[in-house]
Design a protein around this motif. Structure first.
Motif, PDB file in Angstrom:
ATOM      1  N   GLN A   7       0.857  -1.174   0.000  1.00 31.92           N
ATOM      2  CA  GLN A   7       0.000   0.000   0.000  1.00 31.92           C
ATOM      3  C   GLN A   7       0.898   1.231   0.000  1.00 31.92           C
ATOM      4  O   GLN A   7       1.980   1.213   0.583  1.00 31.92           O
ATOM      5  CB  GLN A   7      -0.882   0.005   1.248  1.00 31.92           C
ATOM      6  N   VAL A  11       0.792   9.879  -0.625  1.00 36.84           N
ATOM      7  CA  VAL A  11       0.109  10.155  -1.892  1.00 36.84           C
ATOM      8  C   VAL A  11       0.219  11.639  -2.209  1.00 36.84           C
ATOM      9  O   VAL A  11       0.483  12.456  -1.325  1.00 36.84           O
ATOM     10  CB  VAL A  11      -1.383   9.740  -1.841  1.00 36.84           C
ATOM     11  N   LYS A  14      -3.767  15.489  -5.007  1.00 35.29           N
ATOM     12  CA  LYS A  14      -4.965  15.084  -5.762  1.00 35.29           C
ATOM     13  C   LYS A  14      -5.509  13.751  -5.253  1.00 35.29           C
ATOM     14  O   LYS A  14      -6.721  13.588  -5.077  1.00 35.29           O
ATOM     15  CB  LYS A  14      -4.642  15.006  -7.258  1.00 35.29           C
ATOM     16  N   GLU A  15      -4.629  12.799  -5.009  1.00 37.32           N
ATOM     17  CA  GLU A  15      -5.040  11.487  -4.520  1.00 37.32           C
ATOM     18  C   GLU A  15      -5.538  11.575  -3.080  1.00 37.32           C
ATOM     19  O   GLU A  15      -6.483  10.883  -2.703  1.00 37.32           O
ATOM     20  CB  GLU A  15      -3.881  10.493  -4.639  1.00 37.32           C
ATOM     21  N   ALA A  16      -4.923  12.427  -2.259  1.00 41.38           N
ATOM     22  CA  ALA A  16      -5.381  12.622  -0.873  1.00 41.38           C
ATOM     23  C   ALA A  16      -6.812  13.155  -0.873  1.00 41.38           C
ATOM     24  O   ALA A  16      -7.642  12.720  -0.064  1.00 41.38           O
ATOM     25  CB  ALA A  16      -4.451  13.573  -0.134  1.00 41.38           C
ATOM     26  N   CYS A  17      -7.117  14.063  -1.783  1.00 37.80           N
ATOM     27  CA  CYS A  17      -8.483  14.589  -1.914  1.00 37.80           C
ATOM     28  C   CYS A  17      -9.441  13.474  -2.321  1.00 37.80           C
ATOM     29  O   CYS A  17     -10.537  13.344  -1.761  1.00 37.80           O
ATOM     30  CB  CYS A  17      -8.535  15.719  -2.927  1.00 37.80           C
ATOM     31  N   ARG A  18      -9.027  12.680  -3.280  1.00 32.91           N
ATOM     32  CA  ARG A  18      -9.883  11.584  -3.755  1.00 32.91           C
ATOM     33  C   ARG A  18     -10.143  10.557  -2.660  1.00 32.91           C
ATOM     34  O   ARG A  18     -11.268  10.115  -2.445  1.00 32.91           O
ATOM     35  CB  ARG A  18      -9.253  10.895  -4.971  1.00 32.91           C
ATOM     36  N   LEU A  19      -9.097  10.198  -1.929  1.00 35.13           N
ATOM     37  CA  LEU A  19      -9.227   9.183  -0.877  1.00 35.13           C
ATOM     38  C   LEU A  19     -10.123   9.625   0.270  1.00 35.13           C
ATOM     39  O   LEU A  19     -10.836   8.814   0.852  1.00 35.13           O
ATOM     40  CB  LEU A  19      -7.844   8.820  -0.326  1.00 35.13           C
ATOM     41  N   THR A  20     -10.068  10.900   0.605  1.00 37.29           N
ATOM     42  CA  THR A  20     -10.817  11.391   1.760  1.00 37.29           C
ATOM     43  C   THR A  20     -12.145  12.036   1.402  1.00 37.29           C
ATOM     44  O   THR A  20     -13.014  12.180   2.261  1.00 37.29           O
ATOM     45  CB  THR A  20      -9.996  12.437   2.539  1.00 37.29           C
ATOM     46  N   VAL A  49      -0.103   8.677   4.183  1.00 38.28           N
ATOM     47  CA  VAL A  49      -1.412   8.050   4.349  1.00 38.28           C
ATOM     48  C   VAL A  49      -1.779   7.968   5.828  1.00 38.28           C
ATOM     49  O   VAL A  49      -2.938   8.160   6.190  1.00 38.28           O
ATOM     50  CB  VAL A  49      -1.438   6.668   3.654  1.00 38.28           C
ATOM     51  N   LEU A  52      -3.531  11.033   6.920  1.00 35.78           N
ATOM     52  CA  LEU A  52      -4.938  11.050   6.505  1.00 35.78           C
ATOM     53  C   LEU A  52      -5.780  10.164   7.411  1.00 35.78           C
ATOM     54  O   LEU A  52      -6.879  10.545   7.815  1.00 35.78           O
ATOM     55  CB  LEU A  52      -5.066  10.595   5.049  1.00 35.78           C
ATOM     56  N   ARG A  53      -5.252   8.997   7.743  1.00 32.02           N
ATOM     57  CA  ARG A  53      -5.982   8.096   8.655  1.00 32.02           C
ATOM     58  C   ARG A  53      -6.168   8.749  10.021  1.00 32.02           C
ATOM     59  O   ARG A  53      -7.237   8.639  10.629  1.00 32.02           O
ATOM     60  CB  ARG A  53      -5.240   6.774   8.802  1.00 32.02           C
TER      61      ARG A  53
END
Length: 65
Positions: A7, A11, A14-20, A49, A52-53
């Protein structure tokens, strides 16, 4: 753990926005307020990551306003 199970540890924005599900402006606000950690690699901004978690966990506990 095999290579197919790896994993990402960080990120891009853009990916952080998508994931959250958090918008780009709000994400930058959370970064500015110290709620999300970033790592700069040259001009690239990476978001761990785990950061973000942690944000989501704190939000679930009612620690974010």
């Amino acid at each position: 753990m095999t290579d197919t199970q790896l994993q990402p540890i960080a990120v891009r924005i853009k990916e952080a926005c998508r994931l959250t599900g958090i918008g780009r402006s709000k994400l930058y606000e959370l970064i500015s307020d110290g709620h999300i950690e970033i790592v700069k690699v040259g001009v690239m901004t990476l978001v761990p990551v785990e950061s973000l978690r942690g944000l989501i966990d704190r939000g679930r506990q009612g620690e974010l306003k």
